[in-house]
Design an enzyme around this catalytic site. Structure first.
Site, PDB file in Angstrom:
ATOM      1  N   GLU A  21       8.574 114.334 -26.702  1.00 20.53           N
ATOM      2  CA  GLU A  21       7.677 114.739 -25.615  1.00 20.53           C
ATOM      3  C   GLU A  21       8.418 114.708 -24.289  1.00 20.53           C
ATOM      4  O   GLU A  21       9.529 114.221 -24.188  1.00 20.53           O
ATOM      5  CB  GLU A  21       6.461 113.799 -25.532  1.00 20.53           C
ATOM      6  CG  GLU A  21       5.169 114.370 -26.095  1.00 20.53           C
ATOM      7  CD  GLU A  21       4.557 115.460 -25.222  1.00 20.53           C
ATOM      8  OE1 GLU A  21       5.181 115.872 -24.222  1.00 20.53           O
ATOM      9  OE2 GLU A  21       3.450 115.905 -25.532  1.00 20.53           O
ATOM     10  N   ARG A 102      -3.083 104.274 -23.785  1.00 19.46           N
ATOM     11  CA  ARG A 102      -1.707 104.320 -23.296  1.00 19.46           C
ATOM     12  C   ARG A 102      -1.584 105.475 -22.308  1.00 19.46           C
ATOM     13  O   ARG A 102      -2.449 106.360 -22.246  1.00 19.46           O
ATOM     14  CB  ARG A 102      -0.701 104.515 -24.444  1.00 19.46           C
ATOM     15  CG  ARG A 102      -0.783 105.870 -25.152  1.00 19.46           C
ATOM     16  CD  ARG A 102       0.385 106.032 -26.111  1.00 19.46           C
ATOM     17  NE  ARG A 102       0.328 107.244 -26.917  1.00 19.46           N
ATOM     18  CZ  ARG A 102       0.756 108.452 -26.519  1.00 19.46           C
ATOM     19  NH1 ARG A 102       1.232 108.605 -25.296  1.00 19.46           N
ATOM     20  NH2 ARG A 102       0.687 109.488 -27.329  1.00 19.46           N
ATOM     21  N   ASN A 104       0.163 108.962 -21.103  1.00 23.33           N
ATOM     22  CA  ASN A 104       0.678 110.116 -21.837  1.00 23.33           C
ATOM     23  C   ASN A 104       1.520 110.983 -20.900  1.00 23.33           C
ATOM     24  O   ASN A 104       2.297 110.458 -20.124  1.00 23.33           O
ATOM     25  CB  ASN A 104      -0.489 110.890 -22.482  1.00 23.33           C
ATOM     26  CG  ASN A 104      -0.025 111.798 -23.610  1.00 23.33           C
ATOM     27  OD1 ASN A 104       0.844 111.405 -24.387  1.00 23.33           O
ATOM     28  ND2 ASN A 104      -0.578 112.981 -23.709  1.00 23.33           N
ATOM     29  N   GLU A 123      -8.640 109.067 -29.447  1.00 21.12           N
ATOM     30  CA  GLU A 123      -8.802 110.436 -28.937  1.00 21.12           C
ATOM     31  C   GLU A 123     -10.168 111.031 -29.292  1.00 21.12           C
ATOM     32  O   GLU A 123     -10.282 112.159 -29.762  1.00 21.12           O
ATOM     33  CB  GLU A 123      -7.686 111.350 -29.460  1.00 21.12           C
ATOM     34  CG  GLU A 123      -6.301 110.960 -28.972  1.00 21.12           C
ATOM     35  CD  GLU A 123      -5.248 111.990 -29.306  1.00 21.12           C
ATOM     36  OE1 GLU A 123      -5.142 112.983 -28.571  1.00 21.12           O
ATOM     37  OE2 GLU A 123      -4.540 111.813 -30.322  1.00 21.12           O
ATOM     38  N   ASP A 198      -1.044 121.238 -25.943  1.00 24.04           N
ATOM     39  CA  ASP A 198      -0.296 120.004 -25.681  1.00 24.04           C
ATOM     40  C   ASP A 198       0.422 120.156 -24.341  1.00 24.04           C
ATOM     41  O   ASP A 198      -0.176 120.604 -23.371  1.00 24.04           O
ATOM     42  CB  ASP A 198       0.662 119.737 -26.843  1.00 24.04           C
ATOM     43  CG  ASP A 198       1.022 118.264 -27.001  1.00 24.04           C
ATOM     44  OD1 ASP A 198       1.223 117.584 -25.988  1.00 24.04           O
ATOM     45  OD2 ASP A 198       1.120 117.794 -28.148  1.00 24.04           O
TER      46      ASP A 198
END
Length: 288
Positions: A21, A102, A104, A123, A198
């Site tokens: 990522e 957390r 992201n 989620e 995403d």
């Protein structure tokens, strides 16, 4: 709309990411994180001079800092390190419980402010947020978020793009570059149930590129939200993308290789390099 099946080059490094990522291109180096493995990777585009830095926690993103070090969004907040990348120090503690949340995806705006968001591990519920770090510290910008994700700014600095993955929405906001204020949210793009938006990036023509989790594709949207181009990729879940190279005309795409969540394609987990017919704006180091 044009659809193309792409056979990309691969960034040849010793690693395959579990959850790659946050790609970034600053000072002619590509960097990205492997969230699950708690690693920060850096390499030249030919795969040479590849190095890995261990991170204290899972990291949603890590961006180069103007002082030569790094600023990272870890599970429980923002952390800084110097150029040695040995010792990390927390500079902001997130308000969320780390058992369920957390940080992201995150990115610097053209003035070096850092924008980043949170997500829950489940989620399911819209209980996360988007934040901005500037000279006054960290402030919440958007609430009611489920999975904070891909973001960037139009080349003229007037529009901010922001993704909430689970509702499958890419939002557009009016953006004031001087103050960093966002306003007038509207739906820019909405994905079908088959996959999730995403990470993403902007190009110099003002088009937004979005990696589609579980969608095996990257989609380029025109400034009006119309789908301009779909790239079909030989990976299960591209996770994010950014423009790299001497003229920033190559799209670097991070991908995931997670058991039971991907489909075991040969290139799952690799960083893909794809030559484009456009370019992307230069990235800005974090300054706070």
């Amino acid at each position: 709309m044009i659809e193309r099946t792409i056979t990309p080059d691969i960034l040849q490094t010793p690693w395959r990411n579990t959850l790659g990522e946050g790609p970034s291109w600053i000072k002619d180096r590509l960097s990205w994180v492997d969230i699950i493995e708690k690693k920060l990777h850096c390499a030249n585009l030919d795969g040479s001079d590849a190095v890995t830095h261990e991170l204290p926690q899972m990291a949603g993103f890590a961006v180069p800092h103007a002082d030569g070090g790094w600023l990272a969004g870890l599970q429980d907040g923002l952390w800084r390190t110097d150029a040695s990348v040995r010792d990390w120090e927390q500079v902001w503690k997130a308000p969320h419980p780390t058992e369920t949340h957390r940080l992201n995806d995150g990115k610097t705006d053209p003035l070096g402010r850092v924008w980043f968001g949170s997500m829950t591990f489940a989620e399911r519920d819209p209980v996360s947020a988007l934040y901005r770090q500037d000279a006054d510290g960290v402030a919440e910008q958007v609430t009611g978020v489920t999975t904070s994700n891909g973001l960037d700014w139009s080349p003229d600095g007037r529009t901010f793009y922001y993704t909430d993955s689970v509702p499958r929405v890419i939002w557009a906001y009016d953006f004031d570059m001087d103050s960093g204020a966002i306003s007038r949210p509207r739906v820019f793009a909405q994905d079908p149930e088959a996959f999730l938006p995403d990470g993403g990036t902007i190009d110099d023509e003002g088009c937004f590129w979005s990696a589609k989790w579980n969608g095996r594709r990257v989609v380029r949207y025109a400034p009006d939200g119309r789908i301009d181009l779909i790239w079909h990729l030989p990976v299960s879940s591209p996770t994010s993308c950014t423009f790299v190279g001497a003229d920033r005309s190559i799209l670097a795409v991070t991908t995931a290789r997670i058991a039971d969540m991907c489909h075991d394609q040969e290139l799952d987990g690799a960083v893909l390099l794809i030559q484009t017919n456009t370019t992307g704006p230069a990235s800005t180091p974090a300054i706070y």
